[in-house]
Enzyme design. Sequence first.
Site, short mmCIF file in Angstrom:
data_model
loop_
_atom_site.label_atom_id
_atom_site.label_comp_id
_atom_site.label_asym_id
_atom_site.label_seq_id
_atom_site.Cartn_x
_atom_site.Cartn_y
_atom_site.Cartn_z
N GLU A 148 68.36 -20.25 91.00
CA GLU A 148 67.13 -20.24 91.78
C GLU A 148 65.92 -20.00 90.87
O GLU A 148 64.87 -20.65 91.04
CB GLU A 148 67.23 -19.18 92.86
CG GLU A 148 68.27 -19.52 93.92
CD GLU A 148 68.76 -18.33 94.74
OE1 GLU A 148 69.77 -18.48 95.48
OE2 GLU A 148 68.17 -17.25 94.63
N GLU A 192 76.49 -18.70 97.02
CA GLU A 192 76.22 -17.69 98.05
C GLU A 192 77.00 -17.92 99.34
O GLU A 192 77.58 -16.98 99.91
CB GLU A 192 74.71 -17.64 98.36
CG GLU A 192 73.88 -17.02 97.24
CD GLU A 192 73.35 -18.02 96.25
OE1 GLU A 192 72.36 -17.71 95.56
OE2 GLU A 192 73.93 -19.12 96.15
#
Length: 246
Positions: free
Chosen positions: A108, A128
Amino acid sequence: MTVSDGIAEIRLNRPERLNAINPDLLSGFAAALERAEKDPGVEVILICGEGRAFCAGDDLKEFHQQSSGKAETRRFIEDIQRITELIVNGEKIVVGAIHGWAVGGGFEWVLNCDLAIMAEGCRCFLPEINLGLFVTGGISALLPNAVGLQKAKAMILFGEQITAKEALDMGLVYRVAPDDRVYEEAVATAARIAGLPKLARRNVKKVLNRSFQLSLADAMKLETDATVDCFLDPETAVRIGNTEIS
Protein backbone atom coordinates in the site's frame (compact mmCIF):
# COMPACT_ATOMS: atom_id res chain seq x y z
CA MET A 1 16.51 10.14 8.26
CA THR A 2 19.55 11.40 6.39
CA VAL A 3 19.67 14.37 4.00
CA SER A 4 22.08 14.72 1.07
CA ASP A 5 21.85 16.99 -1.97
CA GLY A 6 18.27 17.89 -1.10
CA ILE A 7 17.14 14.25 -0.83
CA ALA A 8 15.84 13.02 2.53
CA GLU A 9 16.30 9.26 2.79
CA ILE A 10 13.94 7.46 5.16
CA ARG A 11 14.80 3.81 5.69
CA LEU A 12 12.44 1.31 7.36
CA ASN A 13 14.66 -0.43 9.86
CA ARG A 14 13.31 -3.69 11.30
CA PRO A 15 15.27 -6.03 9.02
CA GLU A 16 14.98 -8.96 11.44
CA ARG A 17 11.19 -8.86 10.80
CA LEU A 18 11.41 -7.87 7.11
CA ASN A 19 10.43 -4.35 8.23
CA ALA A 20 7.02 -5.59 9.31
CA ILE A 21 4.71 -2.91 10.66
CA ASN A 22 4.37 -2.34 14.41
CA PRO A 23 3.71 0.79 16.51
CA ASP A 24 7.41 1.70 16.83
CA LEU A 25 7.98 1.51 13.08
CA LEU A 26 4.86 3.60 12.44
CA SER A 27 5.81 6.32 14.91
CA GLY A 28 9.37 6.51 13.59
CA PHE A 29 8.23 6.57 9.96
CA ALA A 30 5.63 9.29 10.62
CA ALA A 31 8.12 11.42 12.56
CA ALA A 32 10.69 11.16 9.77
CA LEU A 33 8.14 12.11 7.10
CA GLU A 34 7.04 15.10 9.17
CA ARG A 35 10.64 16.24 9.67
CA ALA A 36 11.37 15.92 5.96
CA GLU A 37 8.29 17.96 5.07
CA LYS A 38 9.29 20.76 7.44
CA ASP A 39 13.00 20.82 6.50
CA PRO A 40 13.63 23.64 3.98
CA GLY A 41 16.74 21.84 2.80
CA VAL A 42 14.73 18.82 1.61
CA GLU A 43 13.49 18.83 -1.98
CA VAL A 44 12.51 15.16 -2.42
CA ILE A 45 11.82 12.27 -0.02
CA LEU A 46 13.22 8.79 -0.75
CA ILE A 47 11.84 5.81 1.16
CA CYS A 48 13.38 2.34 1.21
CA GLY A 49 13.77 -0.70 3.44
CA GLU A 50 16.75 -2.15 5.30
CA GLY A 51 17.68 -5.79 4.77
CA ARG A 52 15.92 -8.31 2.53
CA ALA A 53 12.59 -6.53 2.04
CA PHE A 54 10.93 -3.18 1.72
CA CYS A 55 8.09 -4.10 4.09
CA ALA A 56 6.36 -7.41 4.85
CA GLY A 57 3.14 -5.80 6.05
CA ASP A 58 1.65 -5.98 9.52
CA ASP A 59 3.73 -7.84 12.10
CA LEU A 60 1.50 -10.83 12.79
CA LYS A 61 3.51 -11.76 15.90
CA GLU A 62 2.11 -8.60 17.53
CA PHE A 63 -1.47 -9.10 16.38
CA HIS A 64 -2.86 -9.79 19.85
CA GLN A 65 -1.48 -6.49 21.16
CA GLN A 66 -2.88 -4.69 18.11
CA SER A 67 -6.33 -6.22 18.67
CA SER A 68 -6.49 -5.99 22.46
CA GLY A 69 -9.46 -3.58 22.40
CA LYS A 70 -11.40 -1.36 20.05
CA ALA A 71 -9.69 1.87 21.11
CA GLU A 72 -6.20 0.35 20.82
CA THR A 73 -7.00 -1.22 17.46
CA ARG A 74 -8.45 2.01 16.06
CA ARG A 75 -5.37 3.92 17.20
CA PHE A 76 -3.09 1.40 15.45
CA ILE A 77 -5.08 1.51 12.19
CA GLU A 78 -5.26 5.31 12.27
CA ASP A 79 -1.47 5.38 12.71
CA ILE A 80 -1.16 3.25 9.56
CA GLN A 81 -3.49 5.60 7.71
CA ARG A 82 -1.45 8.56 8.95
CA ILE A 83 1.52 7.36 6.87
CA THR A 84 -0.62 7.46 3.72
CA GLU A 85 -1.85 10.94 4.59
CA LEU A 86 1.74 12.15 5.00
CA ILE A 87 2.98 10.56 1.77
CA VAL A 88 0.01 11.49 -0.40
CA ASN A 89 -0.85 14.90 1.05
CA GLY A 90 2.65 16.19 1.74
CA GLU A 91 4.02 18.87 -0.58
CA LYS A 92 7.26 17.06 -1.38
CA ILE A 93 7.44 14.32 -3.97
CA VAL A 94 8.08 10.86 -2.51
CA VAL A 95 10.17 8.32 -4.43
CA GLY A 96 10.21 4.66 -3.37
CA ALA A 97 13.12 2.22 -3.78
CA ILE A 98 11.33 -1.11 -3.44
CA HIS A 99 13.03 -4.50 -3.16
CA GLY A 100 12.43 -7.99 -1.83
CA TRP A 101 8.86 -8.06 -0.56
CA ALA A 102 6.18 -5.38 -0.53
CA VAL A 103 3.26 -7.01 1.25
CA GLY A 104 -0.01 -5.69 2.67
CA GLY A 105 0.65 -2.28 4.19
CA GLY A 106 4.09 -2.29 2.54
CA PHE A 107 2.51 -2.70 -0.90
CA GLU A 108 0.00 0.00 0.00
CA TRP A 109 2.85 2.40 0.77
CA VAL A 110 4.37 1.60 -2.64
CA LEU A 111 1.13 2.74 -4.26
CA ASN A 112 1.15 5.87 -2.09
CA CYS A 113 4.53 6.93 -3.53
CA ASP A 114 4.57 9.53 -6.27
CA LEU A 115 7.11 7.46 -8.19
CA ALA A 116 8.21 3.96 -7.19
CA ILE A 117 11.18 2.10 -8.64
CA MET A 118 10.89 -1.63 -8.02
CA ALA A 119 13.56 -4.32 -8.13
CA GLU A 120 13.05 -7.05 -10.75
CA GLY A 121 12.95 -9.73 -8.06
CA CYS A 122 10.40 -7.96 -5.87
CA ARG A 123 7.08 -9.64 -5.16
CA CYS A 124 3.93 -7.86 -4.02
CA PHE A 125 0.53 -8.88 -2.77
CA LEU A 126 -2.36 -7.92 -0.50
CA PRO A 127 -2.92 -10.80 1.98
CA GLU A 128 -5.43 -9.02 4.22
CA ILE A 129 -8.68 -10.69 3.11
CA ASN A 130 -7.26 -14.22 3.43
CA LEU A 131 -6.25 -13.30 6.99
CA GLY A 132 -9.70 -11.95 7.78
CA LEU A 133 -8.44 -8.36 7.69
CA PHE A 134 -9.01 -5.42 5.32
CA VAL A 135 -6.89 -3.12 3.19
CA THR A 136 -5.76 0.33 4.31
CA GLY A 137 -3.63 3.06 2.76
CA GLY A 138 -6.38 4.41 0.53
CA ILE A 139 -6.13 1.28 -1.62
CA SER A 140 -9.90 1.04 -2.03
CA ALA A 141 -9.67 4.33 -3.96
CA LEU A 142 -6.16 4.19 -5.45
CA LEU A 143 -6.13 0.63 -6.79
CA PRO A 144 -9.38 0.77 -8.82
CA ASN A 145 -8.21 4.09 -10.23
CA ALA A 146 -4.98 2.44 -11.40
CA VAL A 147 -6.11 -0.99 -12.64
CA GLY A 148 -9.90 -0.87 -12.94
CA LEU A 149 -12.62 -1.99 -10.55
CA GLN A 150 -12.76 -5.73 -11.33
CA LYS A 151 -8.99 -6.19 -11.35
CA ALA A 152 -8.75 -4.29 -8.06
CA LYS A 153 -11.42 -6.49 -6.49
CA ALA A 154 -9.61 -9.63 -7.64
CA MET A 155 -6.26 -8.43 -6.31
CA ILE A 156 -7.78 -7.60 -2.92
CA LEU A 157 -9.99 -10.71 -2.68
CA PHE A 158 -7.46 -13.34 -3.74
CA GLY A 159 -4.21 -11.78 -2.58
CA GLU A 160 -2.21 -13.36 -5.39
CA GLN A 161 1.45 -12.44 -5.73
CA ILE A 162 2.43 -10.20 -8.61
CA THR A 163 5.88 -9.66 -10.05
CA ALA A 164 7.61 -6.33 -10.53
CA LYS A 165 6.98 -6.56 -14.28
CA GLU A 166 3.28 -7.16 -13.67
CA ALA A 167 3.20 -4.17 -11.34
CA LEU A 168 4.85 -2.08 -14.04
CA ASP A 169 2.47 -3.31 -16.73
CA MET A 170 -0.52 -2.41 -14.53
CA GLY A 171 0.81 1.09 -13.92
CA LEU A 172 1.43 0.50 -10.21
CA VAL A 173 5.12 1.50 -10.31
CA TYR A 174 7.11 3.96 -12.39
CA ARG A 175 10.06 1.77 -13.33
CA VAL A 176 11.61 -1.66 -12.78
CA ALA A 177 15.37 -1.94 -12.20
CA PRO A 178 17.83 -4.81 -11.68
CA ASP A 179 17.92 -5.89 -8.05
CA ASP A 180 21.43 -4.52 -7.55
CA ARG A 181 20.54 -1.19 -9.17
CA VAL A 182 17.16 -0.31 -7.69
CA TYR A 183 18.54 1.99 -4.99
CA GLU A 184 20.80 3.85 -7.43
CA GLU A 185 17.93 4.22 -9.91
CA ALA A 186 15.70 5.63 -7.16
CA VAL A 187 18.38 8.10 -6.05
CA ALA A 188 18.89 9.20 -9.66
CA THR A 189 15.14 9.69 -10.07
CA ALA A 190 14.96 11.70 -6.85
CA ALA A 191 17.90 13.85 -7.97
CA ARG A 192 16.22 14.49 -11.31
CA ILE A 193 13.06 15.63 -9.53
CA ALA A 194 15.04 17.81 -7.13
CA GLY A 195 16.47 19.65 -10.12
CA LEU A 196 13.05 20.69 -11.43
CA PRO A 197 11.50 24.08 -10.55
CA LYS A 198 10.20 23.77 -6.98
CA LEU A 199 6.77 25.34 -7.32
CA ALA A 200 6.02 23.62 -10.61
CA ARG A 201 6.93 20.15 -9.35
CA ARG A 202 4.95 20.61 -6.13
CA ASN A 203 1.93 21.71 -8.14
CA VAL A 204 2.14 18.53 -10.20
CA LYS A 205 1.70 16.50 -7.02
CA LYS A 206 -0.93 18.78 -5.49
CA VAL A 207 -3.16 19.03 -8.56
CA LEU A 208 -2.94 15.38 -9.64
CA ASN A 209 -3.44 14.02 -6.13
CA ARG A 210 -6.34 16.33 -5.39
CA SER A 211 -8.15 14.97 -8.44
CA PHE A 212 -9.12 11.93 -6.32
CA GLN A 213 -8.84 13.43 -2.82
CA LEU A 214 -12.52 13.42 -1.90
CA SER A 215 -12.91 9.78 -2.81
CA LEU A 216 -9.58 8.94 -1.15
CA ALA A 217 -10.56 10.61 2.13
CA ASP A 218 -13.93 8.88 2.18
CA ALA A 219 -12.35 5.55 1.23
CA MET A 220 -9.81 5.77 4.06
CA LYS A 221 -12.57 6.42 6.63
CA LEU A 222 -14.43 3.36 5.41
CA GLU A 223 -11.21 1.34 5.39
CA THR A 224 -10.45 2.28 8.99
CA ASP A 225 -13.86 1.20 10.24
CA ALA A 226 -13.74 -2.06 8.25
CA THR A 227 -10.21 -2.88 9.36
CA VAL A 228 -10.93 -2.23 13.04
CA ASP A 229 -13.93 -4.59 12.83
CA CYS A 230 -11.82 -7.24 11.09
CA PHE A 231 -8.99 -7.01 13.66
CA LEU A 232 -11.52 -7.68 16.42
CA ASP A 233 -13.23 -10.61 14.65
CA PRO A 234 -12.47 -13.90 16.51
CA GLU A 235 -12.01 -15.73 13.20
CA THR A 236 -9.20 -13.35 12.30
CA ALA A 237 -7.31 -14.23 15.49
CA VAL A 238 -7.46 -17.91 14.51
CA ARG A 239 -6.18 -17.21 11.00
CA ILE A 240 -3.39 -14.96 12.27
CA GLY A 241 -2.37 -17.59 14.78
CA ASN A 242 -1.94 -20.14 11.97
CA THR A 243 0.15 -17.81 9.78
CA GLU A 244 3.89 -17.24 9.81
CA ILE A 245 6.23 -15.04 7.80
CA SER A 246 9.87 -15.89 7.25
